[in-house]
Design an enzyme around this catalytic site. Sequence first.
Site, PDB file in Angstrom:
ATOM      1  N   TYR A 136      -4.697   9.669  -1.759  1.00 29.18           N
ATOM      2  CA  TYR A 136      -3.393   9.649  -1.102  1.00 29.18           C
ATOM      3  C   TYR A 136      -2.526  10.837  -1.525  1.00 29.18           C
ATOM      4  O   TYR A 136      -1.569  11.174  -0.839  1.00 29.18           O
ATOM      5  CB  TYR A 136      -2.644   8.350  -1.395  1.00 29.18           C
TER       6      TYR A 136
ATOM      7  N   GLY B   5       0.823  -1.201   0.000  1.00 26.54           N
ATOM      8  CA  GLY B   5       0.000   0.000   0.000  1.00 26.54           C
ATOM      9  C   GLY B   5       0.855   1.248   0.000  1.00 26.54           C
ATOM     10  O   GLY B   5       1.924   1.289   0.621  1.00 26.54           O
TER      11      GLY B   5
ATOM     12  N   ASP C   9      -0.965  -0.728  -4.402  1.00 23.65           N
ATOM     13  CA  ASP C   9      -2.296  -0.190  -4.148  1.00 23.65           C
ATOM     14  C   ASP C   9      -2.178   1.317  -3.952  1.00 23.65           C
ATOM     15  O   ASP C   9      -1.470   1.793  -3.059  1.00 23.65           O
ATOM     16  CB  ASP C   9      -2.896  -0.826  -2.893  1.00 23.65           C
TER      17      ASP C   9
ATOM     18  N   HIS D 120     -13.494   4.183  -3.592  1.00 18.12           N
ATOM     19  CA  HIS D 120     -12.740   4.255  -2.342  1.00 18.12           C
ATOM     20  C   HIS D 120     -13.618   4.020  -1.123  1.00 18.12           C
ATOM     21  O   HIS D 120     -13.221   3.322  -0.186  1.00 18.12           O
ATOM     22  CB  HIS D 120     -12.034   5.604  -2.244  1.00 18.12           C
TER      23      HIS D 120
ATOM     24  N   LEU E  83      -2.206  -5.838  10.021  1.00 20.33           N
ATOM     25  CA  LEU E  83      -1.526  -5.895  11.319  1.00 20.33           C
ATOM     26  C   LEU E  83      -2.190  -4.958  12.323  1.00 20.33           C
ATOM     27  O   LEU E  83      -1.651  -4.699  13.396  1.00 20.33           O
ATOM     28  CB  LEU E  83      -0.040  -5.540  11.160  1.00 20.33           C
TER      29      LEU E  83
ATOM     30  N   LYS F  48      -7.944   4.221  -6.827  1.00 16.96           N
ATOM     31  CA  LYS F  48      -9.303   4.368  -6.312  1.00 16.96           C
ATOM     32  C   LYS F  48      -9.916   5.711  -6.665  1.00 16.96           C
ATOM     33  O   LYS F  48      -9.231   6.732  -6.721  1.00 16.96           O
ATOM     34  CB  LYS F  48      -9.309   4.210  -4.781  1.00 16.96           C
TER      35      LYS F  48
END
Length: 315
Positions: A57, A27, A52, A119, A220, A86
Amino acid sequence: MTTEDTLRDTRIPLSDGSGALPAVGFGTLIPDPVATGLATKAALQVGFRHLDCAERYGNEDAVGNAMQEVFGHGAIRRQDLFVTTKLWNTNHRPERIAPAFEASLRRLRLDYIDCYLIHTPFAFQPGDEFHPTDGQGRVIYDSGVTLLETWQGLERLVDEGRCRAIGLSDITLEKLREIVAVARIKPAVVQVESHPYLPEWDLLDYCRAHGIVLQAFAPLGHAMEPKVIDDPVITAIARRVGRTPAQVALAWAVQRGTAFLTTSTSPRHIRENFEIAALPEDALREIRDGVTTRNRFNAVVETGVPGFIPRAGSN
């Protein structure tokens, strides 16, 4: 038993025949453009083959420049990569979709996108502001467009050939059912927060039944409290199999049939997140049955605004 090499190189075929999604993805949600470029190149060098990205972003150009630099070295070709980006919430109206898509293509310096995602299922007031707000600081939503109309706009991109697959991000099972029921082109990928503290088993079962790839972001747990990688079940397995807790959680994600995305600017962590190895079956059962904490860390699925939920502990 799956070997280490085949696990980290796992590709999940897309049901629409548009290719296969590398299960291990990188990402690019990294605020600094210089760090974005360095991390993207490091990820590609260690073996990641899925990037990604997103309009939101604000760094697609940095990712595009990094890809072109790597392509120029000759070891990796465009066709070796799977690139996702996205459509942001302010561009949900049908007339805004194609221009937004073309702008992402230009910034990424690509001729086509492997997968284009909505998104979030929330439409914001159209305009140049990513987060349009009223005088009280509340997001201004757009009631003049439906999610289906936005989805139909993505279907037209596939028809035109420069977008090979389409999907949804930050969506609930209820909303996904609504789109699958009426879509002409079914979603190929659904990207949601998922990790051992938010396994999304019902959503995964639905995706399996309909040939949709479930892709986990924050596999995570965003490194937030309670920390997934500090869970005693996961740390015990890590000690037993000689891997890090992060590698255990990521291997679990692939072995249960999902794809995942990790993000880091640290070359050591980037390599660690790629070099996963298969877990024994008893370890997979331990994670499913023994990890009892349940926690969602990101509120985007509730509001369309990415952001962490200000709480700690299980719910």
